[in-house]
Design an enzyme around this catalytic site. Structure first.
Site, mmCIF file in Angstrom:
data_model
loop_
_atom_site.group_PDB
_atom_site.id
_atom_site.type_symbol
_atom_site.label_atom_id
_atom_site.label_comp_id
_atom_site.label_asym_id
_atom_site.label_seq_id
_atom_site.Cartn_x
_atom_site.Cartn_y
_atom_site.Cartn_z
ATOM 1 C CG ASP A 1 45.890 45.788 35.569
ATOM 2 O OD1 ASP A 1 45.839 47.070 34.643
ATOM 3 O OD2 ASP A 1 45.431 44.795 35.520
ATOM 4 C CE1 TYR B 1 50.668 40.907 30.179
ATOM 5 C CE2 TYR B 1 49.890 40.646 27.375
ATOM 6 C CZ TYR B 1 50.683 41.584 29.173
ATOM 7 O OH TYR B 1 50.484 42.401 29.234
#
Length: 262
Positions: A55, A116
């Site tokens: 994003d 992540y």
């Protein structure tokens, strides 16, 4: 006949609308910038495929991509593709390593799991140097509470509660292999999570929910209830984008072995 090329890239997500091209056209995406640079290197239109879409504001240390080119590349003749590519890229995007990939390699479809990391500055004052690269929480955080709640994330579960609204996918079941909170250094903590895949904003929603439970003094087991509810409204708000990093993408060993480094 085409040649398939695999490469890893790192980028600072600040200032980009995310990985994927967006509308209106004046928004600049990471993929768009790399495709334009590759087109200059190969003198042809290049279409890029990545392990996944990050994003706006999210960073990557090792995003994996692939593309096909009509140029014949001899793996026996060392060619520093990354150097050539980086000469056409801004400082915020860096190509790190490249390989000639087998025809059955696909950056998106071949990925088996990803890692992540999320960074939080936990100090009375924000960091002038980390404000684009970490979230800031002023009040002291009980990291033991966060670690306890993260245990409920492990395993094969339906994570619909952490899927952002308006992003339907056929299956919201994912398997989480690791989810750990730790102090990176005094005043800076990190959350590292590895899973088979992640829904849109799933990691940010998990971090935001973890912080919400800790701040409200709710029992860490509340995380289990939120997952079971399969309702986004039961979870907390998403953590800001700037603290999130795509750290590593994993592929089958057989595919890795058949990639020839350039």
């Amino acid at each position: 006949m085409t040649t398939k090329v695999r490469f890893t890239v790192a980028y600072d997500g600040t200032g980009f609308c995310g990985w994927q091209k967006q509308k209106p056209e004046d928004q600049i995406s990471v993929a768009q910038v790399i495709e334009e640079a590759l087109s200059k290197v190969f003198n042809e239109k290049i279409t890029l495929f990545a392990s996944g879409r990050t994003d706006a504001g999210v960073h990557a240390l090792n995003q994996v991509c692939h593309f096909s080119t009509h140029r014949k590349i001899d793996p026996n003749k060392k060619w520093d593709l990354c150097w050539a590519l980086n000469s056409h890229l801004p400082p915020s995007i860096v190509a790190k390593k490249a390989w000639i990939a087998p025809d059955d390699f696909h950056a998106t479809l071949s990925a088996t799991h990803k890692t992540y990391r999320y960074l939080i500055v936990n100090k009375p004052r924000p960091s002038a140097h980390l404000n684009r690269y970490a979230d800031w929480v002023r009040l002291p955080i009980d990291i033991e509470h966060l670690q306890e709640s993260s245990k409920y994330l492990l395993g094969n579960q339906d994570f619909k509660s952490f899927q952002s609204v308006g992003t339907p996918v056929p299956d919201t079941v994912r398997e989480i292999y690791k989810a750990d909170w730790e102090w990176r250094k005094p005043g800076v903590m990190q959350f590292t999570i590895t899973g088979s895949g992640f829904l849109k904003q799933m990691v940010r929603n998990i971090v935001g929910t973890s912080l919400f439970l800790e701040r409200k003094g709710l029992d860490p087991s509340k995380m289990q209830e939120i997952i079971a509810a399969q309702d986004r409204m039961k979870a907390g708000p998403p953590a800001p984008a700037q603290g999130l990093y795509l750290m590593k993408v994993y592929y089958p060993q057989d595919l890795d072995n058949r990639c020839l480094e350039l």
